[in-house]
Design an enzyme around this catalytic site. Structure first.
Site, short mmCIF file in Angstrom:
data_model
loop_
_atom_site.label_atom_id
_atom_site.label_comp_id
_atom_site.label_asym_id
_atom_site.label_seq_id
_atom_site.Cartn_x
_atom_site.Cartn_y
_atom_site.Cartn_z
N HIS D 104 3.67 8.92 -2.96
CA HIS D 104 4.24 10.00 -3.77
C HIS D 104 3.58 11.29 -3.31
O HIS D 104 2.39 11.29 -3.01
CB HIS D 104 3.89 9.89 -5.26
CG HIS D 104 4.46 8.74 -5.98
ND1 HIS D 104 4.03 7.46 -5.81
CD2 HIS D 104 5.42 8.69 -6.94
CE1 HIS D 104 4.71 6.66 -6.62
NE2 HIS D 104 5.55 7.37 -7.30
N ASP D 107 0.33 12.09 -5.07
CA ASP D 107 -0.81 11.22 -4.77
C ASP D 107 -1.60 11.70 -3.58
O ASP D 107 -2.79 11.43 -3.47
CB ASP D 107 -0.31 9.81 -4.46
CG ASP D 107 0.39 9.20 -5.64
OD1 ASP D 107 -0.15 9.27 -6.75
OD2 ASP D 107 1.49 8.67 -5.45
N GLU D 235 14.74 2.59 -7.26
CA GLU D 235 13.91 1.46 -7.68
C GLU D 235 14.18 1.16 -9.14
O GLU D 235 13.70 1.87 -10.02
CB GLU D 235 12.42 1.80 -7.47
CG GLU D 235 11.53 0.65 -7.88
CD GLU D 235 10.07 0.90 -7.57
OE1 GLU D 235 9.78 1.71 -6.67
OE2 GLU D 235 9.22 0.30 -8.24
N GLU D 271 11.46 -4.24 -7.30
CA GLU D 271 10.07 -4.58 -7.61
C GLU D 271 10.02 -5.86 -8.42
O GLU D 271 10.75 -6.02 -9.41
CB GLU D 271 9.39 -3.44 -8.38
CG GLU D 271 7.94 -3.79 -8.67
CD GLU D 271 7.17 -2.75 -9.46
OE1 GLU D 271 7.24 -1.56 -9.13
OE2 GLU D 271 6.48 -3.15 -10.43
N HIS D 274 9.26 -5.31 -12.16
CA HIS D 274 10.39 -4.68 -12.86
C HIS D 274 11.50 -5.70 -13.08
O HIS D 274 12.19 -5.67 -14.10
CB HIS D 274 10.91 -3.49 -12.05
CG HIS D 274 9.90 -2.40 -11.89
ND1 HIS D 274 10.13 -1.27 -11.14
CD2 HIS D 274 8.66 -2.25 -12.39
CE1 HIS D 274 9.06 -0.49 -11.17
NE2 HIS D 274 8.15 -1.07 -11.91
N ASP D 299 9.16 -3.83 -3.63
CA ASP D 299 7.82 -3.55 -4.11
C ASP D 299 7.23 -4.88 -4.52
O ASP D 299 7.64 -5.47 -5.53
CB ASP D 299 7.86 -2.58 -5.31
CG ASP D 299 7.73 -1.12 -4.89
OD1 ASP D 299 7.81 -0.84 -3.68
OD2 ASP D 299 7.53 -0.27 -5.77
N ASP D 310 4.26 -3.36 -17.46
CA ASP D 310 4.22 -3.41 -16.00
C ASP D 310 2.77 -3.53 -15.52
O ASP D 310 2.08 -2.53 -15.34
CB ASP D 310 4.85 -2.10 -15.50
CG ASP D 310 5.29 -2.17 -14.05
OD1 ASP D 310 5.53 -3.27 -13.55
OD2 ASP D 310 5.44 -1.09 -13.44
N ASP D 312 1.74 -4.80 -12.65
CA ASP D 312 1.61 -4.50 -11.22
C ASP D 312 0.44 -5.22 -10.57
O ASP D 312 -0.36 -4.61 -9.84
CB ASP D 312 1.44 -2.97 -11.02
CG ASP D 312 2.74 -2.21 -11.22
OD1 ASP D 312 3.82 -2.81 -11.14
OD2 ASP D 312 2.66 -0.98 -11.46
N ASP D 342 3.14 -2.65 -4.24
CA ASP D 342 3.04 -1.75 -5.39
C ASP D 342 2.21 -2.46 -6.43
O ASP D 342 2.70 -2.89 -7.48
CB ASP D 342 4.45 -1.44 -5.90
CG ASP D 342 4.41 -0.31 -6.92
OD1 ASP D 342 3.34 0.30 -7.07
OD2 ASP D 342 5.44 -0.04 -7.55
CO CO Z 1 7.37 -0.11 -7.87
CO CO Z 2 5.68 -1.73 -11.55
#
Ligand code: CO
Ligand code: CO
Ligand code: CO
Ligand code: CO
Ligand code: CO
Ligand code: CO
Ligand code: CO
Ligand code: CO
Lengths: 441, 441, 441, 441
Positions: D104, D107, D235, D271, D274, D299, D310, D312, D342
């Protein structure tokens, strides 16, 4: 900091304006002196404002930072900021005319250079509180220690693998428990926070359960030592921030209390959103706590019905809330407990006004729910239907089955001898739901 | 009925063929005589086939009826059908070469004209079982009473508002408990079924909890009276068919046992799918049961990770299963318990072959998981990492905090005096997950 | 069969008795001729009773069988039973004084010896319906084909791997579509049933999506051929009985319609419980359907907020229902659609009275919700708040960004040139929630 | 800042050490040059490291702050910190020997005093990236704009009620899209972030959908204008941080793309976490995207199976991952897409080593899964079983039903004439699951 002379767009305590009023700056249902079942509404509901969500949370979420930009959150002198925050807090208590507030130590005072200084900071602000409470008549529903925000608690407090964190936590709880006692607090709350685990792979489960049980006992012993008459409360939550919290729900906490020998000493603070995250309705958790003899207090809020995390929203649904209030009334109402708004305005609700009106709306939801619940109780039709459903248990031979001396053998013999053939009777769920609906107003 | 001479497309007990074989009619991992941690694999796993899912469920779901059209489900003479079913069942036990099976009374024998006849039907089939067990060496892992299918139980069994249903249930449990005892069963299971509620509005919660506690005590007393040495097991489930089951999860059941004074008498039968429906991993529930001293047996299956009901699928994931097996090994393995496949083939799996191959696949998943779990245990790297994480608790001053005599005051004084400043240490979760992964084979 | 002369404990159509009445056999809020926003309440709500849940479901669940013991479910002559059922159904329609009903073919008539006979059975009962509808003025909201209960559909209907099932389904839909047309039905519904999969492992996903798209087109073509002017509706549901239903939710169905070129031809029948199972609020699915131009009708019911399956309960919460009604009113209200109670009494609600009172309660919930929603709309304060929030978009330069000709480049250039620094404005969620609450009565 | 000379406890690129090695600093399965189905493993998997989770997230969660204390997060000169972060990032890329990374804008570079400066900051760091990419051969899988963290985006970006935020977002996307193009990025990703709503009460749903569709078109038009040949990816995510995200899941996104006329222009970045939050398996979302012709990239991560947010996490389950890899291979593998981690290390995983080993473990999980999936594909037994299941559709008369010219009428006539009586055939789910299991190694 540059706090405005007046933070909120209201100055005087808000008053009851009645259901027909459209004035948002007044209570449409909460009429504190109105008698309900012979008790003042204020004494029934015992509302409390929570320090952390209202004054300490900056409006961040996992995907974005601060939105509120509160003046007391930006400045170099942290103690000065804490005092400014206290001014705003008591301003809100006054505007809302609530009888109680609640706090975590870390919400009211900044972390110091070390443990001693951190505790001293709490005591310094508590002294300010003491003066403000005296002049305002606002009381403390409960205090609690924040044992989860700082990185030292990342692996738990009482259940930490590092005994120094256990010791630190003990010191911090001792301080807040005493401060709570000194401020006349009516309860002391323990929320698990990070008492749980992220993965079983790195966890010694029985050891952690033992650490937690021991910690609880230490707290209860100290309570008695200092003469604190309030109630020690555990607030169940199934998960978040951890994958698994040991105080998952009311039923689980009861088991842990039995294991620690504390089921007569400690009660629960039931939060609505934690109930639903654990797969229960809010009224279930209250009713279960009452049935187990450990109902203490509530954290009033609501979760988003489609979201899997603790949204801590202000309650909006009168009908749902009335079912919770009904269970509280059936349990005899609060003793030391109360209705604490453990609720935060949405992070997009950035105006000071939002903070006031969210509480006003929620207080009205609760007041209206109380009136409905009182009607349900007074009318008695619901209880009558329940009593009739179980009426068979009043027969002596049936009561006898539940007493010592009964045996599977004797009961079975009678069942066969009498050629029992029990016929189902309607549970009448929809009729009762419609009956409940008829009390709504 | 017109059962074929041979129902299944296999005749002889299936044998171990090794991981490289592609023959579906053989075990790729389950080698019953292979020694694992010094014990035969068969004695570790103690597999059981469940009568109900495999032979009694017709393949229906809430939106459609029977798909299986089993010959023993269609005919006029119900006892003849029950005997034909028993023949097929023991044929499957023989083909799979499993040491155990499990049953509900109503799965093995039809409801009779009244209680006495129903119980007699069960005993009649049990006599057939006794003979078949003798010749086949298949043993009974546990029996249980079906107290939920018939409409008389629609409002519960022990917790029914109608005391006659309580009495009926007592008679039925007495019968199955004795049958289980006579057949040499190693456990007796109580699954809540409908011990819970659909709506609080028609429910007397404390009364129902008391009824359940009393019932449990009656069962335990009778167990001792008849000299049954097996274990009484409760099978937790959070909901379904009811909105709320009183035996929600392991933690809750522990509390109910304490309340009934039975935490030393009764253990739990942990089902994988019930664990996940309650918001826990399967291994969590096993580990929690072990930590609380009430681990008994398991119902092996899996839920659909995205579905909110009890799908009772055969386990397919070796890695997930290995984590459960690891907790069982850490708990010392089974004593009277075992690995019961409380699993049903999908309703589209209508071929007899599906029933065989589903069990073969599941047994291999468990066997492979056992081998992995044994490696994890033997290698010790995981346990070492855990021990190191809690190593600080071996220090005398830290151990002392957990003993009688410690006080919040003393601990706090030391924490301040020593100016404790605990530093977080990595939980190393990903490293441990990768370590676990390295045992997979 | 031995149907009593009168099945329900009421004889005459129930009437409006007003909110203060305690008479359960009257409507407290539903006053069919009352004008709301200039339209009769009956014409707003267009209530329909569902044949299947009310008259065909026997009260079973996955853990137990029939509880209701309806007289028309037990007997040898299936067509005679179907006629008796029709008598009871129209008796209920008359008592409730509803303008509509809905049915699946299999609910009204038994499966015959083959396809032809099955279809003929449906037509035979439909003729009875035609006469009853004429005399009673009850109309048909929609018909549909049951393509999921029989075992031939266990792997789907249009998406079945077996083309003969596709053909069979086509024949069955043709029959019910024509019957619906002949009975003056206002819509025809397709509910996916088993159009989805249990496991991807045995599924050819793109092929099944193509089969479904083709089937939909066949149905639409036939609709036009026979001159049916009603609406073809798809009823989204995320899962159950399948692991995954292709018509998951409104957004997904819209995509499938686009892919089939039918987004102007087919609309959706939104069910409350399916919305929540898919992770949405009911009002979300209605609002999304309206935004996408495919809102058709609703299946009114509610799920249990803590259960993961389709409980299809009667709605009880006025506040939740009002939010759905508000979205329906904002969408312009129904055209061919209506409020179908796709709801079943709990399986413990075994009295005929339960069936009547469940509908009465639900109709009152909807009527009360309609009154609230109409107030919300008429008052306009909510819409005004929304309009103000987006007011900036009325500026010409802002509207221009959404039109052809705008470019990322030009917009970016302006943003930098004007040194834009957009400041957040409160979303005012709690204020709006309290505003909504103020309309409840 | 005081970054150590070397942040990670490794210096050289990690190498393949084989499955039998116990060395955590080597790949047990990922052997980048190994040929799998005729393609190098590296070219199959196209691993990417994500900048945000690995280098920008400080370890906070909703209940606690920073735990990682990364040196590049503490200092006054933000651009210097960004450069130090880039050094560490490329150090990790080198150690892991991954071919790709993703970022991003926010970031990699700090927010400036205004839009222009913020964009310039991104370009300044991108220039550093360009040099580092040249020397290291690491490439850019995709770039994206962070349109959700800053409070200006609290009510959305393209869907914001404030048109200035739309304009700002356009400018920010333009900048990152061009930077991505200049850095040779293979894709550009749009993640909804806050494109959704918190409450319908303050939301103009159709307007917001239109804003989003227009924004998407602006981006696609700009892509073509600048000659970017990469893929634009959306996404999907169902919710969080919002209550409802418009790009809920793959099926929903497909509908939105159709509505915007972009179903041939835009693809999806799927993802894992997700997918499961939306109620789907990961492999479902990949298979659905492939079936709809919009599969782009993934992802890679996993959610906690019992948590509703989430998480992750790094993937750990080879068997689950193999099912996803199998769908990717069946879809023909990646074109511009890749396997982006991700994923974030747990907030207790505070050691630099944790970041390295988490990626190593995850890369091995994926590599092992790829090998299994390749075996599944090559062996063909699974595909053969599917083909046989649908074999009936190869018959001309059955194929004809799916073509133009077929009609419900003709199909129905044939069904009745032929007296079709389709018989169900086993779905063989358990057999196929066991077959899949047999490929695991
Ligand atoms: Co993602
Ligand atoms: Co996520
Ligand atoms: Co709380
Ligand atoms: Co909460
Ligand atoms: Co079970
Ligand atoms: Co189960
Ligand atoms: Co429906
Ligand atoms: Co439904």
């Amino acid at each position: 900091m540059n706090a405005p002379a007046r933070f909120f767009p209201a100055d005087e305590p808000l008053r009851y304006v009645g259901p027909l009023s459209r004035d948002p700056y007044g209570f449409r249902w909460y009429d504190k002196d109105q008698l309900v079942l012979g008790k003042r509404m204020e004494d029934h509901l015992r509302f409390a404002v929570a320090y952390w969500h209202s004054f300490t949370w900056p409006g961040g979420d996992p995907f974005g930072g601060e939105t509120f930009l509160r003046p007391w959150m930006h400045g170099a002198d942290e103690m000065a900021l804490a005092r400014a925050k206290a001014d705003v807090a008591f301003e809100l208590f006054r505007i809302l005319d609530v009888p109680f507030f609640c706090f975590h130590d870390r919400d009211i005072a900044p972390e110091g250079a070390n443990l001693k200084e951190s505790n001293a900071n709490v005591r310094a602000i508590a002294e300010i509180f003491a003066r403000k409470m005296e002049s305002s008549k606002v009381r403390l529903l409960w205090g609690t220690a924040n044992l989860f925000s700082h990185r030292r608690f990342m692996s738990g407090a009482a259940t930490n693998p590092d005994p120094d964190v256990f010791a630190w936590s003990a010191a911090q709880v001792k301080n807040v428990l005493e401060v709570t006692h000194e401020l006349g607090g009516e309860n002391y709350v323990l929320w698990g926070g990070r008492e749980g685990y992220e993965t079983l792979l790195n966890t010694d489960l029985p050891r952690e359960l033992d650490q937690m049980a021991r910690f609880l006992n230490l707290v209860v012993e100290h309570k008695h030592k200092i003469g604190f008459k309030g109630t020690i409360l555990i607030e169940p939550k199934p998960q978040e921030p951890t994958k698994h919290q040991y105080d998952f729900d009311v039923g689980t906490v009861y088991g842990l209390l039995c294991r620690a020998g504390l089921e007569k000493e400690v009660k629960v603070n039931v939060e609505a959103n934690h109930a639903t995250l654990a797969g229960h309705s809010f009224e279930h958790e209250i009713a279960m706590a009452a049935a187990l003899g450990i109902f203490g207090s509530i954290d009033m809020n609501k979760g988003d019905a489609q979201s899997g995390w603790d949204t801590d929203q202000f309650p909006t649904n009168v009908e749902d809330t009335a079912l919770a209030m009904y269970e509280i009334l059936r349990a005899g109402g609060y003793t030391t407990g109360g209705t604490n708004f453990d609720a935060k305005i949405r992070r997009q609700s950035i105006d000071p006004e939002d903070l006031v009106l969210a509480h006003v709306g929620a207080m009205d939801v609760c007041a209206r729910a109380l009136l409905i619940a009182a009607d349900m109780l007074e009318d008695g039709a619901l209880q009558k239907a329940v009593d009739e459903r179980y009426a068979g248990w009043n027969e002596p031979q049936n009561r006898a089955m539940l007493r010592e001396g009964a045996s599977l053998e004797a009961i079975a013999a009678r069942a066969e001898a009498d050629d029992l053939d029990p016929q189902p009777r309607s549970g009448r769920q929809e009729r009762l739901e419609t009956l409940v609906s008829s009390y709504f107003r």
